[in-house]
Design an enzyme around this catalytic site. Sequence first.
Site, PDB file in Angstrom:
ATOM      1  CE  LYS A 126     -14.796  28.310   3.866  1.00  0.00           C
ATOM      2  NZ  LYS A 126     -13.883  28.975   4.820  1.00  0.00           N
ATOM      3  CG  ASP A 166     -13.992  26.367   7.060  1.00  0.00           C
ATOM      4  OD1 ASP A 166     -13.565  27.506   7.271  1.00  0.00           O
ATOM      5  OD2 ASP A 166     -15.133  26.000   7.423  1.00  0.00           O
TER       6      ASP A 166
HETATM    7  P1  NDP Z   1     -12.619  22.425  13.249  1.00  0.00           P
HETATM    8  O1  NDP Z   1     -13.362  21.425  12.452  1.00  0.00           O
HETATM    9  O2  NDP Z   1     -11.175  22.186  13.570  1.00  0.00           O
HETATM   10  O3  NDP Z   1     -13.362  22.689  14.645  1.00  0.00           O
HETATM   11  C1  NDP Z   1     -14.686  23.137  14.651  1.00  0.00           C
HETATM   12  C2  NDP Z   1     -15.151  23.229  16.095  1.00  0.00           C
HETATM   13  O4  NDP Z   1     -16.417  23.863  16.127  1.00  0.00           O
HETATM   14  C3  NDP Z   1     -15.337  21.875  16.758  1.00  0.00           C
HETATM   15  O5  NDP Z   1     -15.126  22.005  18.124  1.00  0.00           O
HETATM   16  C4  NDP Z   1     -16.800  21.566  16.432  1.00  0.00           C
HETATM   17  O6  NDP Z   1     -17.402  20.639  17.335  1.00  0.00           O
HETATM   18  C5  NDP Z   1     -17.421  22.934  16.558  1.00  0.00           C
HETATM   19  N1  NDP Z   1     -18.586  23.012  15.665  1.00  0.00           N
HETATM   20  C6  NDP Z   1     -18.577  22.879  14.319  1.00  0.00           C
HETATM   21  N2  NDP Z   1     -19.820  22.976  13.829  1.00  0.00           N
HETATM   22  C7  NDP Z   1     -20.618  23.165  14.882  1.00  0.00           C
HETATM   23  C8  NDP Z   1     -22.001  23.343  15.020  1.00  0.00           C
HETATM   24  N3  NDP Z   1     -22.820  23.353  13.961  1.00  0.00           N
HETATM   25  N4  NDP Z   1     -22.475  23.523  16.277  1.00  0.00           N
HETATM   26  C9  NDP Z   1     -21.646  23.523  17.351  1.00  0.00           C
HETATM   27  N5  NDP Z   1     -20.324  23.347  17.283  1.00  0.00           N
HETATM   28  C10 NDP Z   1     -19.821  23.192  16.065  1.00  0.00           C
HETATM   29  O7  NDP Z   1     -12.790  23.812  12.472  1.00  0.00           O
HETATM   30  P2  NDP Z   1     -11.940  25.146  12.607  1.00  0.00           P
HETATM   31  O8  NDP Z   1     -11.459  25.330  13.984  1.00  0.00           O
HETATM   32  O9  NDP Z   1     -10.974  25.156  11.482  1.00  0.00           O
HETATM   33  O10 NDP Z   1     -13.048  26.237  12.257  1.00  0.00           O
HETATM   34  C11 NDP Z   1     -13.823  26.899  13.256  1.00  0.00           C
HETATM   35  C12 NDP Z   1     -14.391  28.193  12.693  1.00  0.00           C
HETATM   36  O11 NDP Z   1     -13.314  29.048  12.291  1.00  0.00           O
HETATM   37  C13 NDP Z   1     -15.269  28.043  11.446  1.00  0.00           C
HETATM   38  O12 NDP Z   1     -16.250  29.059  11.467  1.00  0.00           O
HETATM   39  C14 NDP Z   1     -14.299  28.316  10.302  1.00  0.00           C
HETATM   40  O13 NDP Z   1     -14.971  28.749   9.140  1.00  0.00           O
HETATM   41  C15 NDP Z   1     -13.468  29.428  10.921  1.00  0.00           C
HETATM   42  N6  NDP Z   1     -12.138  29.666  10.351  1.00  0.00           N
HETATM   43  C16 NDP Z   1     -11.217  28.665  10.248  1.00  0.00           C
HETATM   44  C17 NDP Z   1      -9.951  28.940   9.756  1.00  0.00           C
HETATM   45  C18 NDP Z   1      -8.896  27.900   9.695  1.00  0.00           C
HETATM   46  O14 NDP Z   1      -7.764  28.243   9.320  1.00  0.00           O
HETATM   47  N7  NDP Z   1      -9.144  26.653  10.066  1.00  0.00           N
HETATM   48  C19 NDP Z   1      -9.609  30.271   9.271  1.00  0.00           C
HETATM   49  C20 NDP Z   1     -10.626  31.282   9.506  1.00  0.00           C
HETATM   50  C21 NDP Z   1     -11.836  30.958  10.004  1.00  0.00           C
HETATM   51  P3  NDP Z   1     -17.617  19.123  16.876  1.00  0.00           P
HETATM   52  O15 NDP Z   1     -16.243  18.552  16.773  1.00  0.00           O
HETATM   53  O16 NDP Z   1     -18.443  18.514  17.936  1.00  0.00           O
HETATM   54  O17 NDP Z   1     -18.313  19.192  15.558  1.00  0.00           O
HETATM   55  O1  2IT Z   2     -12.267  30.922   6.610  1.00  0.00           O
HETATM   56  C1  2IT Z   2     -11.052  30.931   6.298  1.00  0.00           C
HETATM   57  O2  2IT Z   2     -10.446  31.988   6.121  1.00  0.00           O
HETATM   58  C2  2IT Z   2     -10.365  29.642   6.172  1.00  0.00           C
HETATM   59  N1  2IT Z   2     -10.981  28.614   6.411  1.00  0.00           N
HETATM   60  C3  2IT Z   2      -8.931  29.599   5.735  1.00  0.00           C
HETATM   61  C4  2IT Z   2      -8.824  29.703   4.247  1.00  0.00           C
HETATM   62  C5  2IT Z   2      -7.441  29.506   3.667  1.00  0.00           C
HETATM   63  O3  2IT Z   2      -7.363  29.541   2.435  1.00  0.00           O
HETATM   64  O4  2IT Z   2      -6.467  29.332   4.406  1.00  0.00           O
END
Ligand code: NDP
Ligand code: 2IT
Length: 448
Positions: A126, A166
């Site tokens: 990561k 992420d």
């Molecule tokens: P994005 O940046 O696309 O969206 C994040 C969302 O969460 C936004 O709505 C953001 O609000 C909110 N957010 C982020 N940080 C905070 C915080 N500290 N407090 C409150 N709200 C918060 O990220 P993703 O959708 O990609 O990721 C969301 C989660 O999923 C994370 O935990 C990530 O690690 C996990 N994840 C993502 C994957 C992926 O493929 N993208 C895969 C597996 C897991 P705002 O815009 O206001 O900051």
């Molecule tokens: O938390 C996760 O699994 C991710 N943000 C996706 C990682 C990836 O390599 O697609």
Amino acid sequence: MSYVDEVFDLVVAKNPAQPEFHQAVKEVLESLRVVIEANEEAYRKDALLERLVTPERQLLFRVPWVDDKGQVQVNNGFRVQFNSAIGPYKGGLRLHPSVNLGIIKFLGFEQIFKNSLTGLPIGGGKGGSDFDPKGKSDREVMAFCQSFITELHKYIGADTDVPAGDIGTGAREIGYMYGQYKRITGLYEGVLTGKGLSYGGSLARTEATGYGLLYLTEEMLKCNGKDIAGKTVAISGSGNVAIYAAQKAQQLGAKVVTVSDSTGWIYDPEGIDVALLKEVKEVKRARLTEYAAARKSAEYHEKKNGEHGVWNVKCDVALPCATQNELDLDDAKALVANGCIAVAEGANMPTTMEATEYLQKNGVLFCPGKAANAGGVATSALEMSQNSERLSWTFEEVDAKLKGIMVNIFHNLDDAAKKYGMAGNYVAGANIAGFLKVAEAMTAQGIV
Ligand code: NDP
Ligand code: 2IT
């Protein structure tokens, strides 16, 4: 003292001020207790757990860039290459002002077991930075991404370490990073995933984490005699994972009534309008107040005093899709009181340990993120396969593989939980199933 307790104490002593890392390690080690205690002396002699909780390599670097006023800015860059026993390091890059080494280590540690659960050959890693893309111009984001990859490119590669998106890292950021990597190395290779479709990206990667979350949730409900169709769903977040979770939930016949961001949340009893949400978040990069302004049925609530809001709404299924520790004990009590039957984590470690235990004790089906959100990284691995063979698969082909992987993950953790006498405890099942493959590979490869 038992080996598990010894190693946990060591992690706390050696990694001060990293509470999220301690939390992730504690949850995994507690689940593994029964497996470790059955074979304690062999594991202890090989220091298997000490090696598992110690990253193979940690890269910390300076990221200087110039803002639109001509001012030089400096951010911290991180890449933690945690474990390569079963494949090249694989995991996302988080860009958020809260990022520090402990957060990257918790995410990298989780990634080891998640990647193992996918059944694909990917190790755990990561990275990220405390850079905040919010409010920055495209040129500023590009300047940051180019500087970040100018340093990181020395340590990554299609067969060594493959970063992805992420929080804060989406298609725009991956594009800028890929362009700079190619320019420096001269290599057109699958070094990053989540790429655009015109330059080696995979169809369905954008949707994969959210869709995968719903495929797994559907299977978990089905195996417990329940159906996702007709259920009311509460989702937190409004980013990549939340948007495509909402879309797939609706396609499967559920009604999604909430989304949130860091400043507020929406309650929309008619069901979230995903097309409008995508316009507000993906195109305009705006706040949820714009969603509320454009939709009569939606109520907007400002977040006050760190409250999470969405978990107080009556729902059958809760899908936390924003960030770590966003569903605490009070939230869990509210969900149970309102009749919630299932929680599946779209985000990484969104539920605190106390909340998880409360939900499980009260009969709520609970699937941890390392299983429930594994569809994103699994589809990244499918992107790597397509890049290696220089072919692109259809959306239907990737989506069908994703669904197969998620259904398989659920059965693997369900079986592991049963085998170790903890039927229905999917946290234990995920940690044990994920661990066993990595431990076997580490043991076979000797002391490295
Ligand atoms: P994005 O940046 O696309 O969206 C994040 C969302 O969460 C936004 O709505 C953001 O609000 C909110 N957010 C982020 N940080 C905070 C915080 N500290 N407090 C409150 N709200 C918060 O990220 P993703 O959708 O990609 O990721 C969301 C989660 O999923 C994370 O935990 C990530 O690690 C996990 N994840 C993502 C994957 C992926 O493929 N993208 C895969 C597996 C897991 P705002 O815009 O206001 O900051
Ligand atoms: O938390 C996760 O699994 C991710 N943000 C996706 C990682 C990836 O390599 O697609």
